[in-house]
Motif scaffolding. Sequence first.
Motif, PDB file in Angstrom:
ATOM      1  N   PRO A 225      17.827  49.642   2.413  1.00 33.50           N
ATOM      2  CA  PRO A 225      16.775  48.743   1.900  1.00 33.50           C
ATOM      3  C   PRO A 225      17.326  47.358   1.549  1.00 33.50           C
TER       4      PRO A 225
ATOM      5  N   ARG B  88      14.122  54.815   9.455  1.00 36.73           N
ATOM      6  CA  ARG B  88      13.093  53.937  10.049  1.00 36.73           C
ATOM      7  C   ARG B  88      13.681  52.719  10.754  1.00 36.73           C
ATOM      8  N   TYR B  89      14.799  52.204  10.195  1.00 37.39           N
ATOM      9  CA  TYR B  89      15.279  50.894  10.653  1.00 37.39           C
ATOM     10  C   TYR B  89      16.667  50.962  11.310  1.00 37.39           C
TER      11      TYR B  89
ATOM     12  N   CYS C 174      14.613  54.786   4.746  1.00 40.52           N
ATOM     13  CA  CYS C 174      14.743  53.423   5.254  1.00 40.52           C
ATOM     14  C   CYS C 174      15.750  53.401   6.401  1.00 40.52           C
TER      15      CYS C 174
ATOM     16  N   GLU D 253      10.442  48.530  -0.737  1.00 40.12           N
ATOM     17  CA  GLU D 253      10.613  48.637   0.721  1.00 40.12           C
ATOM     18  C   GLU D 253       9.695  49.730   1.268  1.00 40.12           C
ATOM     19  N   TYR D 254       9.621  50.856   0.567  1.00 35.23           N
ATOM     20  CA  TYR D 254       8.919  52.030   1.120  1.00 35.23           C
ATOM     21  C   TYR D 254       7.401  51.926   1.042  1.00 35.23           C
TER      22      TYR D 254
ATOM     23  N   GLU E 120      14.461  57.141  -0.792  1.00 34.01           N
ATOM     24  CA  GLU E 120      14.080  55.799  -0.327  1.00 34.01           C
ATOM     25  C   GLU E 120      15.119  55.264   0.657  1.00 34.01           C
TER      26      GLU E 120
ATOM     27  N   GLU F  10       7.607  45.797   7.674  1.00 36.95           N
ATOM     28  CA  GLU F  10       8.540  44.667   7.711  1.00 36.95           C
ATOM     29  C   GLU F  10       7.846  43.297   7.764  1.00 36.95           C
TER      30      GLU F  10
END
Length: 432
Positions: free
Chosen positions: A233, A227-228, A224, A188-189, A220, A193
Amino acid sequence: MLFKNISILDENFQIRNNIYLKTEDEIITYIGEKCPNQNQDKDKEEESIDGKGLLLMPGFYNSHAHSPMSLLRGYGEGLELHEWLNKKIFPFEKTLNREDVYWGSLLSMAESMSYGIVSTTDMYFLTDGLAKAVLDSGMKANISRSVSNMSQANPHDDITFKEMVYTNESFQGIGSGRIIVDASLHAEYTNDEPTIKAVADYAIENNLRTHIHLAETEREVIECRRRYGGISPVELLLRNGVFDVKVTAAHCVWLDDRDREILRDKKVTVASCPVSNLKLASGICDVNKLFDEGIRVTIGTDGASSNNSLNFFEEMKIFALLGKYKSKNPARMKAEEVIKSATIDGAIAQGREACGSLKVGNRADIIAIDIESPSMNPRDNLINNIVYSSSGRDVRMTMVDGKILYKDGEFITLDIEKIKYEVGKRSAFQKM
Ligand SMILES: [Zn+2]
């Protein structure tokens, strides 16, 4: 090949003694207490092995590795994952060419067969070199080119994505199916997306398995969520369709209950890599919580750069010990359960259905263990001895698809001196 008067670990995880086991071409064709009919053709003497002091069992399926990383063994010690990757691993990897990857992978194939590994779920780049090493060694592997793209540009224009497609189009099913190509997201990192979605779509369209790193470190997961808008993740991959194909997710150290529900519902396989997680101080995967959810858990060594060996016996024992420790229950992690993770469940996760157990009709991916060795005695509980007492030194033979690749310390398909020489010239210590 006919193994005579040998002990075996059968498909029900029972030890049977004084057995005859026969392989023809790549298949196990007979298992029984009577000597099977010899070849009709009298001129063709059947090869046989006297099984005294030996136990046959299915070979191990290493569920997460980066075979070329033997070139980095012992390099970049003492750093946590993100610092280790950015300061040491990625700069060296920029210098690699196809030949480097070939020789590094061959060394890992040699090491793997000496520890009873028959097949590896591998992730790297320059996959021409990796595929050639797998083919030349006689081993099996699920190979993948992992995609890493944070550019926010069209993922289909990214070189790593194009190489994933190239790998699938060039190597899928070659070597009579010894090589299977998976799709792969590095993590993911390391992806934006749109790229996560593009890899998921490619895997769905092409009916591929997908291999990823997931929830390896606490950082991680924290980053995540930042960020989201708070999602993990696992949730991010879910919403992009990554789990709509069969997935092997390496590590899964930092999961919450919702994450485990998702992995269970989407039938994701977790490849636990206990030694790598301990060495990089990433944490401990709570394997029993996964088992309790009915999630398939397999075992991976990760690369020789973060382990630093491919000793699958060591990996099994630490996997088992950490499971006991985390559950605070010494009754957990029964030897049968650990061997199941190491063999048949690993084979299923790779999509190799007729592999992973000694059964008539299955592929002959078989290893022989020396049960005369001190650590395998007394022999009243051999299954326990395999997991908790044995070491890689007890492997006497490794056979893949009916062909012996390693026997009594000798590498039948490989020139080990040449491999050591080539790797010595190309290692991270030499180049950086
Ligand atoms: Zn890895």
